[in-house]
Write an enzyme that holds these catalytic residues in place. Sequence first.
Site, PDB file in Angstrom:
ATOM      1  N   CYS A  54      13.007   9.848  -8.837  1.00 35.46           N
ATOM      2  CA  CYS A  54      14.377   9.370  -9.104  1.00 35.46           C
ATOM      3  C   CYS A  54      15.353  10.184  -8.251  1.00 35.46           C
ATOM      4  CB  CYS A  54      14.733   9.513 -10.579  1.00 35.46           C
ATOM      5  SG  CYS A  54      13.941   8.299 -11.648  1.00 35.46           S
ATOM      6  N   HIS A 110      -6.851  -9.962   2.174  1.00 35.19           N
ATOM      7  CA  HIS A 110      -7.346  -9.627   0.829  1.00 35.19           C
ATOM      8  C   HIS A 110      -6.882  -8.247   0.418  1.00 35.19           C
ATOM      9  CE1 HIS A 110     -10.149  -7.719   3.589  1.00 35.19           C
ATOM     10  NE2 HIS A 110     -10.550  -6.931   2.602  1.00 35.19           N
ATOM     11  N   HIS A 151     -10.215 -12.765   6.330  1.00 35.83           N
ATOM     12  CA  HIS A 151      -9.055 -13.310   5.618  1.00 35.83           C
ATOM     13  C   HIS A 151      -8.313 -12.196   4.871  1.00 35.83           C
ATOM     14  CE1 HIS A 151     -12.222 -13.508   2.487  1.00 35.83           C
ATOM     15  NE2 HIS A 151     -11.244 -13.105   1.719  1.00 35.83           N
TER      16      HIS A 151
HETATM   17 ZN   LIG Z   1      11.651   8.309 -11.761  1.00 36.76          ZN
END
Ligand SMILES: [Zn+2]
Length: 213
Positions: free
Chosen positions: A80, A47, A45
């Site tokens: 970023c 998980h 199953h």
């Molecule tokens: Zn960042």
Amino acid sequence: MPQRAVEDVLWAYYFRLMDLKKDFRFKYVLIFKNEGEVAGSSLEHSHSQLIALPIIPKTVKEEMDTAKQYYDSKERCIFCDIINQEIETGKRVIYENDKYVAVAPFAPREPFETWILPKLHESNFGPSDKSFSGLADIMQRVLKQLDKVLDTPPYNFILHTSAFKDEINDYYHWHIEIMPKLTRTAGFEWGSGFYVNPTPPEEAAKFMREAKI
Ligand SMILES: [Zn+2]
Ligand SMILES: [Zn+2]
């Protein structure tokens, strides 16, 4: 699964992390999912798994240290910067919603390796505006795209978040790495730490974007 059920899974990850953090023996908690026998899944199953560790794992430490070095020289988070660049060029973007973006990384180790990141800087994993709906949306979407393009492949995904001792910082950005198991890691990879990947990320991203779901 309905999206709400996926949100519940993400809340379970979060509450387990919050709870284990209180135990001073643990320095890191690794959450991951192995799907399919080839990817190391031990139960039939669906998980996820979580292992609390008394040390910061090497892979995480290397990522954190390298991100810190980048931050020290540029005063910006490398993740970023990657997100901004990827969204600008769009070639390796697989899917995005308001808060998250999924990309094929510039130098993927495996064909169709996919990263999911919050668009705005967040150093440690948690709900965005008290909700996991955006993350559940992108997780489901990307996994469905993978299933469609690669015919339900075995895969692993792992959650990378900042280590407990430096949880709130400006240089590391939590993310999820998804790795379909299409190739075999063998002598060269074990011996060198290099990965041979025959699929360019731009091609993988294009296939994923064009998958009809
Ligand atoms: Zn960042
Ligand atoms: Zn990572």
